[in-house]
Design a protein around this motif. Sequence first.
Motif, PDB file in Angstrom:
ATOM      1  N   GLY B  45       0.813  -1.200   0.000  1.00 39.68           N
ATOM      2  CA  GLY B  45       0.000   0.000   0.000  1.00 39.68           C
ATOM      3  C   GLY B  45       0.850   1.255   0.000  1.00 39.68           C
ATOM      4  O   GLY B  45       0.745   2.107  -0.880  1.00 39.68           O
ATOM      5  N   CYS B  82      -3.563   2.007   5.831  1.00 41.27           N
ATOM      6  CA  CYS B  82      -3.138   2.120   4.437  1.00 41.27           C
ATOM      7  C   CYS B  82      -3.688   3.372   3.750  1.00 41.27           C
ATOM      8  O   CYS B  82      -3.052   3.932   2.867  1.00 41.27           O
ATOM      9  CB  CYS B  82      -3.586   0.901   3.654  1.00 41.27           C
ATOM     10  SG  CYS B  82      -3.108  -0.643   4.421  1.00 41.27           S
ATOM     11  N   ALA B  83      -4.881   3.804   4.162  1.00 36.86           N
ATOM     12  CA  ALA B  83      -5.508   4.934   3.478  1.00 36.86           C
ATOM     13  C   ALA B  83      -4.685   6.200   3.630  1.00 36.86           C
ATOM     14  O   ALA B  83      -4.771   7.098   2.797  1.00 36.86           O
ATOM     15  CB  ALA B  83      -6.906   5.163   4.028  1.00 36.86           C
ATOM     16  N   PRO B 230     -11.096 -12.063  -2.668  1.00 39.03           N
ATOM     17  CA  PRO B 230     -10.734 -10.737  -3.158  1.00 39.03           C
ATOM     18  C   PRO B 230     -11.133  -9.672  -2.146  1.00 39.03           C
ATOM     19  O   PRO B 230     -12.245  -9.670  -1.651  1.00 39.03           O
ATOM     20  CB  PRO B 230     -11.549 -10.598  -4.449  1.00 39.03           C
ATOM     21  CG  PRO B 230     -12.648 -11.592  -4.348  1.00 39.03           C
ATOM     22  CD  PRO B 230     -12.181 -12.682  -3.446  1.00 39.03           C
ATOM     23  N   GLY B 231     -10.226  -8.802  -1.823  1.00 39.41           N
ATOM     24  CA  GLY B 231     -10.508  -7.778  -0.832  1.00 39.41           C
ATOM     25  C   GLY B 231      -9.867  -8.087   0.497  1.00 39.41           C
ATOM     26  O   GLY B 231      -9.990  -7.330   1.454  1.00 39.41           O
ATOM     27  N   ALA B 232      -9.175  -9.226   0.584  1.00 40.67           N
ATOM     28  CA  ALA B 232      -8.514  -9.595   1.829  1.00 40.67           C
ATOM     29  C   ALA B 232      -7.003  -9.501   1.634  1.00 40.67           C
ATOM     30  O   ALA B 232      -6.491  -9.956   0.622  1.00 40.67           O
ATOM     31  CB  ALA B 232      -8.898 -11.011   2.225  1.00 40.67           C
ATOM     32  N   PHE B 233      -6.318  -8.876   2.569  1.00 43.96           N
ATOM     33  CA  PHE B 233      -4.862  -8.816   2.422  1.00 43.96           C
ATOM     34  C   PHE B 233      -4.130  -8.944   3.752  1.00 43.96           C
ATOM     35  O   PHE B 233      -3.044  -8.442   3.920  1.00 43.96           O
ATOM     36  CB  PHE B 233      -4.437  -7.558   1.657  1.00 43.96           C
ATOM     37  CG  PHE B 233      -4.923  -6.247   2.233  1.00 43.96           C
ATOM     38  CD1 PHE B 233      -4.084  -5.478   3.026  1.00 43.96           C
ATOM     39  CD2 PHE B 233      -6.200  -5.777   1.975  1.00 43.96           C
ATOM     40  CE1 PHE B 233      -4.524  -4.265   3.544  1.00 43.96           C
ATOM     41  CE2 PHE B 233      -6.640  -4.570   2.489  1.00 43.96           C
ATOM     42  CZ  PHE B 233      -5.800  -3.804   3.283  1.00 43.96           C
ATOM     43  N   GLY B 387     -12.159  -2.464   3.434  1.00 43.55           N
ATOM     44  CA  GLY B 387     -12.010  -1.758   2.163  1.00 43.55           C
ATOM     45  C   GLY B 387     -13.357  -1.379   1.593  1.00 43.55           C
ATOM     46  O   GLY B 387     -14.389  -1.560   2.247  1.00 43.55           O
ATOM     47  N   GLY B 388     -13.359  -0.882   0.398  1.00 45.40           N
ATOM     48  CA  GLY B 388     -14.596  -0.454  -0.242  1.00 45.40           C
ATOM     49  C   GLY B 388     -14.892   0.998   0.073  1.00 45.40           C
ATOM     50  O   GLY B 388     -13.987   1.826   0.137  1.00 45.40           O
ATOM     51  N   LYS B 389     -16.181   1.280   0.313  1.00 52.53           N
ATOM     52  CA  LYS B 389     -16.595   2.674   0.513  1.00 52.53           C
ATOM     53  C   LYS B 389     -16.409   3.065   1.971  1.00 52.53           C
ATOM     54  O   LYS B 389     -17.368   3.115   2.755  1.00 52.53           O
ATOM     55  CB  LYS B 389     -18.059   2.827   0.105  1.00 52.53           C
ATOM     56  CG  LYS B 389     -18.374   2.360  -1.297  1.00 52.53           C
ATOM     57  CD  LYS B 389     -17.928   3.364  -2.349  1.00 52.53           C
ATOM     58  CE  LYS B 389     -18.347   2.960  -3.751  1.00 52.53           C
ATOM     59  NZ  LYS B 389     -19.782   2.918  -3.975  1.00 52.53           N
ATOM     60  N   ILE B 390     -15.199   3.298   2.336  1.00 57.38           N
ATOM     61  CA  ILE B 390     -14.888   3.575   3.733  1.00 57.38           C
ATOM     62  C   ILE B 390     -13.776   4.620   3.791  1.00 57.38           C
ATOM     63  O   ILE B 390     -12.890   4.626   2.952  1.00 57.38           O
ATOM     64  CB  ILE B 390     -14.489   2.258   4.451  1.00 57.38           C
ATOM     65  CG1 ILE B 390     -14.206   2.446   5.934  1.00 57.38           C
ATOM     66  CG2 ILE B 390     -13.283   1.608   3.802  1.00 57.38           C
ATOM     67  CD1 ILE B 390     -15.395   2.176   6.785  1.00 57.38           C
ATOM     68  N   THR B 393      -9.394   2.948   4.751  1.00 59.54           N
ATOM     69  CA  THR B 393      -9.178   1.541   4.441  1.00 59.54           C
ATOM     70  C   THR B 393      -7.918   1.102   5.162  1.00 59.54           C
ATOM     71  O   THR B 393      -7.022   1.907   5.405  1.00 59.54           O
ATOM     72  CB  THR B 393      -8.961   1.330   2.941  1.00 59.54           C
ATOM     73  OG1 THR B 393      -7.983   2.269   2.501  1.00 59.54           O
ATOM     74  CG2 THR B 393     -10.218   1.533   2.171  1.00 59.54           C
ATOM     75  N   ILE B 461     -15.717  -5.721   3.143  1.00 60.15           N
ATOM     76  CA  ILE B 461     -15.916  -4.679   2.133  1.00 60.15           C
ATOM     77  C   ILE B 461     -17.176  -3.896   2.483  1.00 60.15           C
ATOM     78  O   ILE B 461     -18.255  -4.466   2.608  1.00 60.15           O
ATOM     79  CB  ILE B 461     -16.066  -5.291   0.728  1.00 60.15           C
ATOM     80  CG1 ILE B 461     -14.925  -6.254   0.427  1.00 60.15           C
ATOM     81  CG2 ILE B 461     -16.168  -4.185  -0.308  1.00 60.15           C
ATOM     82  CD1 ILE B 461     -13.622  -5.609   0.117  1.00 60.15           C
ATOM     83  N   VAL B 462     -16.997  -2.615   2.639  1.00 65.69           N
ATOM     84  CA  VAL B 462     -18.118  -1.762   3.021  1.00 65.69           C
ATOM     85  C   VAL B 462     -18.785  -1.208   1.775  1.00 65.69           C
ATOM     86  O   VAL B 462     -18.110  -0.787   0.835  1.00 65.69           O
ATOM     87  CB  VAL B 462     -17.618  -0.613   3.919  1.00 65.69           C
ATOM     88  CG1 VAL B 462     -18.769   0.310   4.302  1.00 65.69           C
ATOM     89  CG2 VAL B 462     -16.943  -1.179   5.155  1.00 65.69           C
TER      90      VAL B 462
END
Lengths: 168, 632
Positions: B45, B82-83, B230-233, B387-390, B393, B461-462
Amino acid sequence: MANVCNGCADALAMEKALDEVIARYKGTKGPLIPVLHEAQAIYGYLPFEVQLKIAEGLDLPLADVYGVVSFYTGFTTKPKGKYRVSVCMGTACYVKGAEAILDKFTTSLGINVGDCTEDGKFSLDACRCVGACGLAPVVMINDDVYGNMTPDKVEDVLKKYEDVQEGI
Amino acid sequence: MIKTVEQLNALREKMQQEMALRRGCADGCTEMGGRMQILVCGVAGCQSSGSMGVYNELKRCIIENKLEDEIRLISTGCMGLCALGPLMVVYPGRVMYTKVQPEDVAEIFQSHVLEGKPVERLFAEDNDGSKIADALGHHSFYTKQLKIALKNCGTIDPYSIDEYIGVDGYQALAKVLKEMDPEDVIDTMKDSNLRGRGGAGFPTGMKWAFAASQPKKQKYVCCNADEGDPGAFMDRSVLEGDPHSVIEAMAIAGYAIGSNQGYVYVRAEYPVAVKTLTAAIEKAREYGLLGENILGTGFSFDLEVRLGAGAFVCGEETALMTSIEGHRGEPKPRPPFPAVKGLFDEPTILNNVETYATIPRIILNGADWFNSIGTEKSKGTKVFAVGGKIARTGLVEVPMGTTLREIVYDMCGGIPGGKDFKAAQTGGPSGGCIPAEALDTPIDYDNLIALGSMMGSGGLIVMDEDTCMVDLARFFLDFTVDESCGKCSPCRIGTKRMYEILTRITEGKGEMYDIEKLEILARNIKNSALCGLGQTAPNPILSALRYFKDEYIAHVVDKKCPAGVCKSIMKYKIDPDLCRRCSICKKHCPVEAITGDKKNGFVINQDVCIKCGQCQAKCPFNAILHRDRKGV
Ligand SMILES: Cc1cc2nc3c(=O)[nH]c(=O)nc-3n(C[C@H](O)[C@H](O)[C@H](O)COP(=O)(O)O)c2cc1C
């Protein structure tokens, strides 16, 4: 990283490298997939002749080798571009608009997903989550990561590679 | 080479002194670690937002000022936030700087490093707008976290085995080899009630006990680092930030079940994780902490890394082992379970990266300690990749039982743009969504199942009001259709049929009986597929139907997509009240679908419109709408 074949001298060198890989793994447990990975790193893709050579080298039926190559999306029998564009289609990227970005790449490059431009410069793929979800949506070009992408940024990103002079 | 526990402890003591600054010097700082230590997050990231440049610039400043002896510069694993990357932390004081760019380094260096005045401008901003210097201690992103699996992530150099040893690394291995019988280790694991973090939540101690009781000579220990959700790290972050914790735990598992060989199966999409882990294994070998006769106890154990090749199904345990053997990664029916007949037909245990990363702590602190954290049936902590709409992240590790509201709003700052929370997806393509009504449900294995979702590996994922739940279900089904290995027909054919129905619905061609058919198909596939991939593939549909059936009905009956996502049935409209008749939309329409003039206003001809969204993007007055707003 992997490159496309540039000439016969390279072809010989690549063949030698592959021989070495096969010799190194022969007799170990479950050698096929590691050998395919290394072969793909050498050739950039896995054409029929390479699969045949691996099958002979590891004493495996060619059908087994082909079966494995065709099973995993990480292995490709088509050459890829010098710059491999991968648009991440993970969930985080998807809900943040990855599809529009992929669309933009197809129109900008004039190719479909999975294909390569005629000059061999760019290939385009939709890839699985690259795990950089904090930066979604994400695009990778070879090993460079571009985060927080928007369709508007696509042209600028591609320009970076178009400007690169051949042979460097 | 470390041949005895005494040598291990001596190195630990030396490193503790060198790293004392980072522990706040409670037990007295020495000169050994210099006067300042600067940690820069060096993984995915932050790296793609420019942390390498920051690191190099810092290095240049240090060399230029001849401060190499006084100032340590360390590249670490993921710090979680990370954001706000690139992130860096300066000790003493644990001052965190966010969104640091190479241009900022000169100021940080002059002001903070040379003059002792931290640069407030780059502190992390909290929910109330305040700037926080010691974010790791006081920012609401971190205050509710409890780090066990991620304990060392972002605080040590992942390439330094010495630093790992300095934070009690390999002490748990030393403890089991010197003080415990294999049975004691298994009892501790059982008593801890640790459940697998890879998705299914199977009790780890029980799995180990099965494998230990097999009277076979050759057994294997495997680690699942395929992280296909997907979406997991989080597994990636552990491998990139603290690889030795996984190596140590696998050696402990080897001792417990009687195995001398392990495999870590990592997905090829994670080249940095592979590199870090491979380097760590080599170091551990060099130190004698892997290999023959570890710490002079006669116990031998070694590890090999195997790469995946882009097949989601290889995260399933039997498929993973088939793949290591060099075949197409197709799952096998169970029983026989891998603990009886697994890799190369020998007894094998497989655990997830995060599961392993938790184990050294449990051995050192004891099962009672672990049981004191979490809920009744889910002990310990869980890492979530949010992640997603947040707004923020990142990676968070929270005690089991934390609510979704705490994670989404308190820690991660809520939904950006003042939008409403709609749902959160856990468990990825195998899981389901959690609607707003359940924001206050404590998250643990059992509550998530009751909600119709599942823990999964920890992707969270939001989604906000702009996400269409039918389209999302279609997205996941597209994924499963693509990833179905084809071995069993319920999954191969069934997921495809479900995908076709969903596509019909999103194109406005669905009928009411399609919804019914979808439900019947989903239940049949759940009951008949060979492996977890097919068995869980219907979950996103079933859970969306449970909470958002009205959205399906809107697509089918009204031919409308309430979120304005499904292109085929969505319509762009010009709101005459908001339109100022500037004609910009008309100029930008690539297909001349917009007609009218400045006097009479403009309209979009729906037959011509290709729904490219250009007009909406260019309209200066937000007069072009693409969804049915409530009341409009
Ligand atoms: C289709 C499918 C994909 C899976 N992917 C993963 C994965 O990426 N990582 C993982 O740890 N477990 C995954 N699992 C779960 C594994 O089969 C297995 O339960 C787990 O690795 C066991 O480790 P644990 O007990 O520590 O959780 C997957 C299961 C299925 C059915």
